[in-house]
Design a protein around this motif. Structure first.
Motif, PDB file in Angstrom:
ATOM      1  N   HIS A   2      63.356  59.725 -25.173  1.00 52.87           N
ATOM      2  CA  HIS A   2      63.527  58.795 -24.062  1.00 52.87           C
ATOM      3  C   HIS A   2      62.791  57.485 -24.338  1.00 52.87           C
ATOM      4  N   THR A   3      61.520  57.575 -24.694  1.00 47.76           N
ATOM      5  CA  THR A   3      60.715  56.371 -24.889  1.00 47.76           C
ATOM      6  C   THR A   3      61.210  55.560 -26.072  1.00 47.76           C
ATOM      7  N   PRO A  60      53.494  57.440 -27.636  1.00 44.83           N
ATOM      8  CA  PRO A  60      54.696  58.038 -27.029  1.00 44.83           C
ATOM      9  C   PRO A  60      55.992  57.823 -27.792  1.00 44.83           C
ATOM     10  N   ILE A  61      56.037  56.896 -28.739  1.00 47.63           N
ATOM     11  CA  ILE A  61      57.269  56.787 -29.518  1.00 47.63           C
ATOM     12  C   ILE A  61      57.209  57.651 -30.769  1.00 47.63           C
ATOM     13  N   SER A  62      56.125  58.397 -30.918  1.00 41.38           N
ATOM     14  CA  SER A  62      55.979  59.254 -32.096  1.00 41.38           C
ATOM     15  C   SER A  62      55.692  60.697 -31.741  1.00 41.38           C
ATOM     16  N   THR A  63      54.659  60.925 -30.953  1.00 44.33           N
ATOM     17  CA  THR A  63      54.158  62.289 -30.859  1.00 44.33           C
ATOM     18  C   THR A  63      53.828  62.760 -29.470  1.00 44.33           C
ATOM     19  N   ASN A  64      53.845  61.907 -28.476  1.00 43.18           N
ATOM     20  CA  ASN A  64      53.535  62.378 -27.142  1.00 43.18           C
ATOM     21  C   ASN A  64      54.787  62.999 -26.549  1.00 43.18           C
ATOM     22  N   ALA A 124      67.440  63.132 -19.064  1.00 44.34           N
ATOM     23  CA  ALA A 124      66.023  62.875 -19.305  1.00 44.34           C
ATOM     24  C   ALA A 124      65.778  62.184 -20.639  1.00 44.34           C
ATOM     25  N   ASN A 125      66.667  62.390 -21.619  1.00 44.78           N
ATOM     26  CA  ASN A 125      66.455  61.801 -22.939  1.00 44.78           C
ATOM     27  C   ASN A 125      67.625  60.921 -23.376  1.00 44.78           C
ATOM     28  N   HIS A 126      68.449  60.500 -22.412  1.00 46.53           N
ATOM     29  CA  HIS A 126      69.584  59.603 -22.699  1.00 46.53           C
ATOM     30  C   HIS A 126      70.546  60.198 -23.728  1.00 46.53           C
ATOM     31  N   GLY A 127      70.553  61.503 -23.879  1.00 47.73           N
ATOM     32  CA  GLY A 127      71.430  62.117 -24.861  1.00 47.73           C
ATOM     33  C   GLY A 127      70.945  61.991 -26.283  1.00 47.73           C
ATOM     34  N   HIS A 128      69.665  61.671 -26.479  1.00 46.12           N
ATOM     35  CA  HIS A 128      69.121  61.499 -27.820  1.00 46.12           C
ATOM     36  C   HIS A 128      68.203  62.663 -28.187  1.00 46.12           C
ATOM     37  N   SER A 129      67.944  62.789 -29.472  1.00 45.09           N
ATOM     38  CA  SER A 129      66.905  63.696 -29.946  1.00 45.09           C
ATOM     39  C   SER A 129      66.054  62.931 -30.951  1.00 45.09           C
ATOM     40  N   CYS A 130      64.861  63.418 -31.192  1.00 42.19           N
ATOM     41  CA  CYS A 130      63.987  62.744 -32.155  1.00 42.19           C
ATOM     42  C   CYS A 130      64.022  63.504 -33.481  1.00 42.19           C
ATOM     43  N   SER A 176      60.380  70.544 -17.552  1.00 42.28           N
ATOM     44  CA  SER A 176      59.909  69.268 -18.075  1.00 42.28           C
ATOM     45  C   SER A 176      60.658  68.141 -17.379  1.00 42.28           C
ATOM     46  N   ASN A 177      60.249  66.908 -17.640  1.00 42.08           N
ATOM     47  CA  ASN A 177      60.870  65.785 -16.960  1.00 42.08           C
ATOM     48  C   ASN A 177      60.895  64.560 -17.871  1.00 42.08           C
ATOM     49  N   GLY A 178      61.649  63.567 -17.456  1.00 41.51           N
ATOM     50  CA  GLY A 178      61.757  62.317 -18.187  1.00 41.51           C
ATOM     51  C   GLY A 178      62.825  61.439 -17.571  1.00 41.51           C
ATOM     52  N   ASN A 179      62.622  60.137 -17.656  1.00 39.34           N
ATOM     53  CA  ASN A 179      63.596  59.184 -17.147  1.00 39.34           C
ATOM     54  C   ASN A 179      63.915  59.432 -15.678  1.00 39.34           C
ATOM     55  N   LEU A 180      62.874  59.909 -14.941  1.00 35.35           N
ATOM     56  CA  LEU A 180      62.968  60.157 -13.497  1.00 35.35           C
ATOM     57  C   LEU A 180      63.904  61.305 -13.146  1.00 35.35           C
ATOM     58  N   HIS A 181      64.132  62.190 -14.086  1.00 34.95           N
ATOM     59  CA  HIS A 181      64.905  63.413 -13.842  1.00 34.95           C
ATOM     60  C   HIS A 181      64.074  64.610 -14.303  1.00 34.95           C
ATOM     61  N   ARG A 182      64.312  65.736 -13.647  1.00 33.28           N
ATOM     62  CA  ARG A 182      63.824  67.020 -14.143  1.00 33.28           C
ATOM     63  C   ARG A 182      65.052  67.832 -14.515  1.00 33.28           C
ATOM     64  N   HIS A 183      64.868  68.876 -15.288  1.00 32.91           N
ATOM     65  CA  HIS A 183      66.069  69.526 -15.809  1.00 32.91           C
ATOM     66  C   HIS A 183      65.847  70.993 -16.123  1.00 32.91           C
TER      67      HIS A 183
END
Length: 853
Positions: free
Chosen positions: A232-233, A223-227, A85-91, A533-540
């Motif tokens: 992912h975004t 969405p690149i900051s706080t949403n 869902a997050n491409h293996g990244h964290s913010c 939650s979901n993201g990148n067309l996956h749920r987890h």
């Protein structure tokens, strides 16, 4: 720790004694790979420690992360490479957790209040107690309610939570006999969900196919900051920017707005006019997506400004009620009309609408709380969702996915056998939150009162309407800081006879507690599943692992504390709660029942997640072979979502179609009206809405309703979130304060009200001037910041500062309750978006005056 109000020097001494700094004081730091000459620097680092999976809950993305542990100490955070869902990244927010878990201001052991008087100016005079005394005291208070047939006056208040919340928040109050489990959700985003539900029947956070879209409109979102879905975004933003056209609608120049192709600095609360005008252009210029929506039977476009259309002349395919919507609203909603209301030039409205339509069906209307959490924001959210129907991007490639992908988990065991007569009588009582009343429909899942409004609870307690609460157990929240109209909450909490606050840090709500219980930091010190939650067309589903042994005397809030309370209640003659835990929970591998609190946490986690890690369960997603492998991998991902699952009559609405004219909303409103022996028009009036008749069932523009006289309060106040804000729990970290200027227009170690230079010149305000912001609700004092990124007539301010009881960094002077900056909720009017039950806090519903101090 004798009192909450300790001097900083003594508090640090107490921290050292309890082992906070001793845990890693003599350990080596990680190799500084950036300066290493070794080719295998990463391998050197791995030899020193290990990466342990966990979950960041700094926002509702709930990203899978990994924590680097060296000699028992957490030192580093990264995204979990197994997470799709997050491409293996964290913010950036995940890294702030390191300072939170080792915060010297944390609650270190159970405490009780010894000063019976409650108030902001009262010292609670907390003293340490044992867990046994704490549980015995709480059990005694609950038994008093049961003996007096007042179990409905017990309540559990939930803030952020894990998948184990069904124990403490869900079933425990029911077994005790109370309908009053109160969640923070209505102060988060329910109005946004309202728009999607009453067009395509999905109550939840949408997913977005950013990787295939060609145009995105961000409605008050950043969405690149706080949403949601920030990692992912942000990780695909470069590709998105090079491929798609991006338009950001926000009165403030957010990070997303600064990186978009179009910035539309809308007048706060007037987004509905823009959405209606964009729909008007899509229809008049024949830019709707015909394979999804349909077409005129004669093939000629009859959508002409100001002219009605015969419904029989248009044949719809996947949608319902387009011509009704046109005749009721859109025929007159021209860009010229919208420009007068929104403050956006008509040529820009045309340009954005045309670009959006030409990108169909790969076009996204991205809703967010920033534009819909207003007094009349439900219809704004409805209009934003309807745009996805017009361009055919609903449930389609390059579009918006509003569909619940199932994560296979076990349901919690039924509680019916553990409800006695006292509990059943208590559950029949009216809830304390007012949801479902005539003026507050709170229509979740088409149910009157389906949403539990949070901010009304303070009024209910103060007015004893329908009654006052007597015993509250509250966790992961800080309601007298995070709700609008904070003074009401201070008064309500002072009136509350008995409150337990389960918290990591002592905060403003802790100041009014009778018992304070230390709980784990979610990312480092507990074993819990987090799913949904979901993201990148996956749920987890992700696993929070117990990465470190806490130096403090903590217990897990959602499992261990209910178990211990169940044991204490059993000693006083009420065994139903502990019987439920002992009888209904079994280790799926061994069949063993829990015998203590720690075993209960483990068994509840294994039982809930069994379908994920047991390969004998059929599921569409990753393959996990056993419990230990789930802990090691740390995450389970569904298969990638397949588009168009809702098409061809599967939308779940009353018509089975994507609804522009919402028969689903019509039915819900009529049932709510019948419940109160009223008409839908009377419901609209009670909810401060202008719509009457058929207009109530279609997306439409409702003029912004604001609190405060324009002559006395000439500016509109709007707030935003920080990139560094971990659910408003970051302010006591130095990293948050030192890097606060990553939020465009803000200043490090400060709290600023951003004012357009044109307005500042008229008022004689310079950068750094102390200013007082005053509304009908209250006032705060902050610094002024002249900034072109705020629309003239608007005062913009970040949320998160203003703590007076959160710690030595969050406050300028914790001991004397001097806040760093101001809390926006001190001045925001305590009003609601009534249809969804959402708090109205973002979209400029409060007028403000700004004066130099």
């Amino acid at each position: 720790m004798a009192k909450l109000k300790l001097s900083r020097r003594n508090f640090l001494k107490a921290s050292a004694v309890t082992g906070l700094f001793a845990a890693g004081a003599s350990q080596k730091g990680p190799v500084m790979n950036a300066f290493s000459t070794a080719a295998n620097a990463e391998e050197e680092n791995v030899e020193q420690g290990e990466w342990i999976p966990s979950v960041c809950q700094g926002c509702t993305a709930w990203c899978a992360v990994e924590i680097y542990r060296i000699d028992g100490r957490a030192t580093k955070v990264r995204g979990n490479p197994n997470a799709k869902a997050n491409h293996g990244h964290s913010c950036v927010r995940s890294h702030l957790g390191l300072q939170q878990v080792y915060d010297p201001d944390r609650v270190k052991q159970p405490m009780k209040r010894t000063n019976p008087n409650k108030g902001r100016d009262e010292d609670p005079e907390f003293v340490p107690i044992s867990w046994e005394e704490a549980m015995d005291t709480i059990a005694e208070k609950i038994m008093e309610l049961r003996e007096n047939d007042e179990t409905h006056k017990f309540s559990v208040w939930r803030g952020r939570y894990t998948s184990l919340n069904g124990i403490l928040y869900g079933n425990m109050p029911k077994i005790i006999g109370s309908p009053n489990n109160i969640s923070h959700s209505s102060i988060c985003a329910e109005s946004e969900k309202f728009g999607r539900y009453y067009t395509e029947r999905y109550w939840g956070y949408a997913d977005y196919d950013h990787e295939n879209t060609l145009y995105e409109i961000f409605w008050g979102g950043d969405p690149i900051s706080t949403n949601r879905q920030v990692p992912h975004t942000a990780s695909i933003w470069g590709d998105l920017k090079s491929r798609a056209t991006l338009a950001c609608i926000d009165p403030r120049l957010s990070t997303t707005a600064a990186k978009s192709d179009e910035w539309l600095p809308v007048m706060p609360g007037e987004d509905g006019a823009l959405a209606s005008a964009i729909a008007h252009v899509l229809l008049t210029e024949e830019l709707w997506h015909k394979p999804f929506v349909g077409d005129f039977t004669n093939g000629e476009n009859q959508f002409v400004a100001g002219q009605e259309v015969d419904e029989d002349d248009f044949e719809e395919i996947q949608t319902h009620g387009l011509v009704k919507w046109w005749n009721l609203v859109l025929k007159d909603a021209t860009p010229e009309w919208a420009a007068e209301r929104s403050g956006i030039p008509e040529d820009q409205i045309y340009r954005v609408a045309r670009g959006f339509g030409k990108a169909a069906p790969r076009a996204i209307s991205f809703s967010s709380p920033g534009s819909s959490m207003t007094i009349r924001g439900g219809y704004t959210a409805l209009a934003q969702a309807a745009l996805n129907g017009l361009v055919g991007s609903a449930d389609a490639e390059g579009g918006v996915i509003s569909n619940g992908i199932d994560v296979p988990t076990n349901d919690w065991p039924e509680i019916d056998d553990y409800l006695d007569d006292i509990a059943e009588a208590g559950l029949e009582r009216e809830r304390v939150d007012h949801g479902g009343r005539l003026e507050l429909p709170a229509l979740k899942d088409s149910e009157s009162g389906g949403v539990k409004p949070t901010n009304t609870v303070a009024d209910a307690m103060l007015n004893e309407d329908p009654y006052n609460l007597k015993v509250v157990m509250s966790y992961w929240n800080n309601f007298n800081f995070s709700n609008q109209g904070t003074e009401r909450w201070d008064e309500a909490l002072a009136k509350l006879p008995f409150m337990v606050h389960m918290t990591v840090n002592p905060a403003e709500q802790t100041h009014y507690a009778d018992i304070v219980l230390p709980v784990p930091h979610s990312m480092f010190e507990r074993l819990s599943p987090v799913d949904g939650s979901n993201g990148n067309l996956h749920r987890h589903l992700h696993m929070q692992n117990k990465v470190i042994e806490s130096p403090f005397d903590i217990r897990v809030d959602e499992t261990e504390i209910p178990w211990m309370l169940g044991e204490a209640l059993e000693e006083k003659g009420f065994s139903n709660l502990i019987d439920y835990f002992r009888n209904e929970f079994r280790d799926p591998e061994t069949g063993d029942a829990p015998t203590n609190a720690e075993e209960f946490n483990l068994i509840a986690t294994k039982q809930y997640t069994e379908p994920i890690w047991d390969p004998s369960f059929e599921k569409d997603g990753d393959t996990i072979n056993g419990w230990e492998e789930l802990l090691e991998v740390g995450t389970w991902n569904t298969a990638k979502y397949e588009f168009r699952q809702k098409w061809d009559g599967n939308w779940g609405t009353e018509t089975g179609q994507f609804e522009f004219y919402s028969e689903t909303l019509k039915k819900a409103l009529e049932e709510h009206a019948d419940k109160h022996d009223a008409s839908v028009d009377e419901v609209m009036e009670a909810c401060n809405l202008e719509a009457r008749g058929e207009l109530a069932y279609v997306p439409h523009y409702e003029p912004a309703m604001r609190v405060g006289d324009e002559d006395e309060y000439p500016f509109i106040f709007t707030e935003h979130r920080s990139k560094l804000n971990r659910e408003a729990r970051s302010a006591n970290t130095s990293w948050y304060q030192a890097f606060k200027d990553v939020d465009i227009g803000d200043e490090a170690w400060d709290d600023v009200a951003k004012i357009n230079p044109k307005d500042a010149d008229e008022l004689g305000i310079e950068d750094g001037d102390e200013v007082k912001l005053t509304t009908e609700t209250g006032s705060i004092t902050v610094k002024a910041k002249r900034w072109e990124g705020t629309r003239p007539g608007v005062i913009s301010k970040c949320y998160g500062q203003g703590h007076w009881a959160y710690g030595h960094i969050a406050s300028l002077d914790r001991e004397n309750q001097i806040a760093r900056g101001g809390n926006n909720n001190d001045i925001l009017a305590p009003v609601h978006e009534a249809l969804s039950g959402s708090g109205a806090r973002h979209g400029g519903q409060t007028r403000v005056r700004i004066d130099k101090v």
